[in-house]
Every structure is written in structure tokens, then in C-alpha cells.
Design a protein around this motif. Structure first.
Motif, PDB file in Angstrom:
ATOM      1  N   MET A   8       1.029  -1.272  -0.138  1.00 31.46           N
ATOM      2  CA  MET A   8       0.010   0.154  -0.061  1.00 31.46           C
ATOM      3  C   MET A   8       0.691   1.311   0.061  1.00 31.46           C
ATOM      4  O   MET A   8       0.475   2.250  -0.528  1.00 31.46           O
ATOM      5  N   THR A   9       2.216   1.112   0.682  1.00 28.30           N
ATOM      6  CA  THR A   9       2.933   2.472   0.648  1.00 28.30           C
ATOM      7  C   THR A   9       3.780   2.515  -0.148  1.00 28.30           C
ATOM      8  O   THR A   9       4.448   3.311  -0.503  1.00 28.30           O
ATOM      9  N   SER A  10       4.138   1.513  -1.258  1.00 25.17           N
ATOM     10  CA  SER A  10       5.129   1.357  -2.099  1.00 25.17           C
ATOM     11  C   SER A  10       4.426   1.473  -3.506  1.00 25.17           C
ATOM     12  O   SER A  10       3.417   1.187  -3.602  1.00 25.17           O
ATOM     13  N   THR A  11       5.289   2.052  -4.450  1.00 24.91           N
ATOM     14  CA  THR A  11       4.843   2.124  -5.926  1.00 24.91           C
ATOM     15  C   THR A  11       5.302   0.713  -6.276  1.00 24.91           C
ATOM     16  O   THR A  11       6.002   0.109  -5.738  1.00 24.91           O
ATOM     17  N   PRO A  12       4.740   0.410  -7.177  1.00 22.94           N
ATOM     18  CA  PRO A  12       5.031  -0.955  -8.020  1.00 22.94           C
ATOM     19  C   PRO A  12       6.584  -1.141  -8.187  1.00 22.94           C
ATOM     20  O   PRO A  12       7.044  -2.325  -7.893  1.00 22.94           O
ATOM     21  N   ASN A  13       7.290  -0.304  -8.657  1.00 20.59           N
ATOM     22  CA  ASN A  13       8.466  -0.268  -9.048  1.00 20.59           C
ATOM     23  C   ASN A  13       9.467  -0.304  -8.045  1.00 20.59           C
ATOM     24  O   ASN A  13      10.502  -0.934  -7.802  1.00 20.59           O
ATOM     25  N   SER A  14       9.130   0.315  -6.939  1.00 18.71           N
ATOM     26  CA  SER A  14      10.000   0.342  -5.501  1.00 18.71           C
ATOM     27  C   SER A  14      10.083  -0.939  -4.890  1.00 18.71           C
ATOM     28  O   SER A  14      10.868  -1.247  -4.122  1.00 18.71           O
ATOM     29  N   ILE A  15       8.720  -1.560  -4.953  1.00 20.49           N
ATOM     30  CA  ILE A  15       8.916  -3.038  -4.330  1.00 20.49           C
ATOM     31  C   ILE A  15      10.180  -4.061  -4.890  1.00 20.49           C
ATOM     32  O   ILE A  15      10.586  -4.563  -4.042  1.00 20.49           O
ATOM     33  N   PHE A  16      10.441  -3.762  -6.206  1.00 18.94           N
ATOM     34  CA  PHE A  16      11.377  -4.511  -6.695  1.00 18.94           C
ATOM     35  C   PHE A  16      12.666  -4.061  -6.821  1.00 18.94           C
ATOM     36  O   PHE A  16      13.624  -4.467  -7.511  1.00 18.94           O
ATOM     37  N   ARG A  17      12.925  -3.031  -5.869  1.00 18.36           N
ATOM     38  CA  ARG A  17      14.225  -2.369  -5.800  1.00 18.36           C
ATOM     39  C   ARG A  17      15.044  -2.909  -4.565  1.00 18.36           C
ATOM     40  O   ARG A  17      14.495  -3.037  -3.644  1.00 18.36           O
ATOM     41  N   LEU A  18      16.390  -2.975  -4.690  1.00 21.76           N
ATOM     42  CA  LEU A  18      17.395  -3.502  -3.750  1.00 21.76           C
ATOM     43  C   LEU A  18      17.622  -2.020  -2.857  1.00 21.76           C
ATOM     44  O   LEU A  18      18.133  -1.284  -3.785  1.00 21.76           O
ATOM     45  N   ARG A  19      17.445  -1.999  -1.759  1.00 19.08           N
ATOM     46  CA  ARG A  19      17.557  -0.574  -1.222  1.00 19.08           C
ATOM     47  C   ARG A  19      18.718  -0.451  -0.218  1.00 19.08           C
ATOM     48  O   ARG A  19      19.491   0.393   0.090  1.00 19.08           O
ATOM     49  N   LYS A  20      18.846  -1.329   0.869  1.00 21.71           N
ATOM     50  CA  LYS A  20      19.411  -1.378   2.032  1.00 21.71           C
ATOM     51  C   LYS A  20      21.028  -1.914   1.647  1.00 21.71           C
ATOM     52  O   LYS A  20      21.527  -2.584   0.814  1.00 21.71           O
ATOM     53  N   HIS A  21      21.954  -0.999   2.419  1.00 22.34           N
ATOM     54  CA  HIS A  21      23.267  -1.451   2.188  1.00 22.34           C
ATOM     55  C   HIS A  21      23.600  -2.841   2.701  1.00 22.34           C
ATOM     56  O   HIS A  21      24.503  -3.539   1.963  1.00 22.34           O
ATOM     57  N   ALA A  22      23.038  -3.436   3.505  1.00 18.74           N
ATOM     58  CA  ALA A  22      23.238  -4.583   4.253  1.00 18.74           C
ATOM     59  C   ALA A  22      22.762  -5.481   2.967  1.00 18.74           C
ATOM     60  O   ALA A  22      23.628  -6.653   2.780  1.00 18.74           O
ATOM     61  N   ASP A  23      21.877  -5.488   2.267  1.00 14.95           N
ATOM     62  CA  ASP A  23      21.463  -6.304   1.006  1.00 14.95           C
ATOM     63  C   ASP A  23      22.416  -6.383   0.018  1.00 14.95           C
ATOM     64  O   ASP A  23      22.671  -7.307  -0.301  1.00 14.95           O
ATOM     65  N   TYR A  24      22.659  -5.124  -0.159  1.00 17.80           N
ATOM     66  CA  TYR A  24      23.853  -5.020  -1.390  1.00 17.80           C
ATOM     67  C   TYR A  24      25.145  -5.699  -1.019  1.00 17.80           C
ATOM     68  O   TYR A  24      25.712  -6.905  -1.698  1.00 17.80           O
ATOM     69  N   GLN A  25      25.727  -5.714   0.325  1.00 13.02           N
ATOM     70  CA  GLN A  25      26.732  -6.652   1.006  1.00 13.02           C
ATOM     71  C   GLN A  25      26.619  -7.846   1.041  1.00 13.02           C
ATOM     72  O   GLN A  25      27.477  -8.696   0.459  1.00 13.02           O
ATOM     73  N   ARG A  26      25.422  -8.467   1.160  1.00 14.92           N
ATOM     74  CA  ARG A  26      24.843  -9.743   1.334  1.00 14.92           C
ATOM     75  C   ARG A  26      25.059 -10.257  -0.235  1.00 14.92           C
ATOM     76  O   ARG A  26      25.660 -11.446  -0.360  1.00 14.92           O
ATOM     77  N   VAL A  27      24.609  -9.671  -1.147  1.00 12.77           N
ATOM     78  CA  VAL A  27      24.853 -10.258  -2.709  1.00 12.77           C
ATOM     79  C   VAL A  27      26.206 -10.158  -3.006  1.00 12.77           C
ATOM     80  O   VAL A  27      26.550 -11.231  -3.608  1.00 12.77           O
ATOM     81  N   TYR A  28      26.790  -9.016  -2.805  1.00 21.23           N
ATOM     82  CA  TYR A  28      28.346  -9.096  -3.000  1.00 21.23           C
ATOM     83  C   TYR A  28      29.091 -10.171  -2.420  1.00 21.23           C
ATOM     84  O   TYR A  28      29.933 -10.905  -3.056  1.00 21.23           O
ATOM     85  N   LYS A  29      28.894 -10.565  -1.138  1.00 20.36           N
ATOM     86  CA  LYS A  29      29.822 -11.857  -0.599  1.00 20.36           C
ATOM     87  C   LYS A  29      29.110 -12.996  -1.122  1.00 20.36           C
ATOM     88  O   LYS A  29      30.021 -14.044  -0.919  1.00 20.36           O
ATOM     89  N   ALA A  30      27.941 -13.214  -1.689  1.00 28.48           N
ATOM     90  CA  ALA A  30      27.429 -14.451  -1.841  1.00 28.48           C
ATOM     91  C   ALA A  30      27.634 -15.054  -3.318  1.00 28.48           C
ATOM     92  O   ALA A  30      27.231 -16.093  -3.744  1.00 28.48           O
ATOM     93  N   SER A  31      27.910 -13.917  -4.082  1.00 30.94           N
ATOM     94  CA  SER A  31      28.223 -14.100  -5.583  1.00 30.94           C
ATOM     95  C   SER A  31      29.517 -13.753  -6.144  1.00 30.94           C
ATOM     96  O   SER A  31      30.234 -13.123  -5.641  1.00 30.94           O
ATOM     97  N   ARG A  32      29.571 -14.160  -7.309  1.00 30.81           N
ATOM     98  CA  ARG A  32      30.807 -13.747  -8.070  1.00 30.81           C
ATOM     99  C   ARG A  32      30.260 -12.768  -9.167  1.00 30.81           C
ATOM    100  O   ARG A  32      29.330 -12.762  -9.481  1.00 30.81           O
ATOM    101  N   LYS A  33      31.203 -11.923  -9.647  1.00 33.89           N
ATOM    102  CA  LYS A  33      30.829 -10.925 -10.706  1.00 33.89           C
ATOM    103  C   LYS A  33      30.913 -11.388 -12.041  1.00 33.89           C
ATOM    104  O   LYS A  33      31.488 -12.278 -12.403  1.00 33.89           O
TER     105      LYS A  33
END
Length: 159
Positions: A8-33
């Protein structure tokens, strides 16, 4: 309730966005470029449980999330913002390609600013198809591994 409130509070596109620094760091640690012609990318399947075993808040189990990183090396703010706008639109048009709970980080190259838009869309679609294929393999191997673990524990219990 929280997922309803999130929608209800988010636009449809904002739901699909990665926003938090911790989420970015988790993806960087868990995967390869990974590399494509006009960008590099990272991705990982999104865990449904936190480190303490409790379900994560604000996690939609079925939708992908995409984050963009456009550093100051790419130029002045006007150029970086133009790159981000073009990338967001290309992601929005191709987001239906991803149908697994995966977190993706895209690192576009500077050449994206001058690239014609249909080419950029094809590039993003190619990247998303590769991610979907790889995520499908990971999901299958996780479910196979879980099934084998269940079988193993069942045979241990039977003994």
C-alpha cells in the motif's frame, strides 16, 4: 499484514528495488561478478530466513529485487542520473523475465549513456535470462540437496 502495508505504501517499481546497504553487501559476498557487454552484475537467491532462523520482514517470497550501482567514476551527477534512469526503465520493461526470489545488482558501464535504448533493453533481457537460468539450476540443486538430506535423516531415524 506487513506485506499488505508494504504494497500500500510503495509504488509497484519500488517493491522490486534493492535498497539497503546490508542487502547489497549480502549479494556481493554470496556471488561472483558476472560480465555482459555493457554491464557487470551480481546475483544471489534471496534467503527466506534470517541468521537466527526467523522469517525476514518485508520479504516477498516470489519477486526479484534489482539494485543499481553507478559510481562517481561514471561522470558528473547529471550523467550518473541519466544512466540510472535508462537502466531503471530497461529493468522495468524486462523484470517479468525474472520469476524467482533473486537479488540482482547491476553495474552499468559508461557507454550505457550513449547506447541506443533497444540495445540496452536487449542487454538487460540477456542478463536477466542468464540469471533466471542460473537461479533455476541453484533452486533445483538446493531442492535436490534438501531432499537428499531428508532421505538421509529418514534412514538415520529408521536405524
Amino acid at each position: 499484514m506487513t506485506s499488505t502495508l508494504l504494497f500500500m505504501t510503495s509504488t509497484p517499481n519500488s517493491i522490486f528495488r534493492l535498497r539497503k546497504h546490508a542487502d547489497y553487501q549480502r549479494v556481493y559476498k554470496a556471488s561472483r561478478k558476472q560480465f555482459a557487454k555493457q554491464m557487470s552484475y551480481f546475483f544471489t537467491l534471496r534467503p527466506q530466513l534470517g541468521p537466527d532462523g526467523t522469517p525476514l520482514r518485508d520479504v516477498d517470497a516470489s519477486s526479484p529485487r534489482v539494485g543499481l550501482t553507478v559510481g562517481k567514476v561514471m561522470g558528473k551527477a547529471v550523467d550518473r542520473n541519466r544512466i540510472k534512469r535508462r537502466m531503471r526503465e530497461a529493468v522495468r520493461k524486462n523484470l517479468s523475465t525474472l520469476n524467482t526470489p533473486v537479488d540482482v545488482i547491476l553495474h552499468p558501464r559508461r557507454s550505457v549513456i550513449d547506447l541506443d535504448f533497444p540495445t540496452l533493453e536487449r542487454e538487460v533481457a540477456t542478463v536477466f535470462r542468464a540469471i533466471q537460468r542460473a537461479a533455476g539450476k541453484n533452486t533445483a540443486s538446493h531442492s535436490d540437496g534438501a531432499a537428499k538430506r531428508r532421505e538421509g535423516s529418514a534412514t538415520l531415524e529408521a536405524k
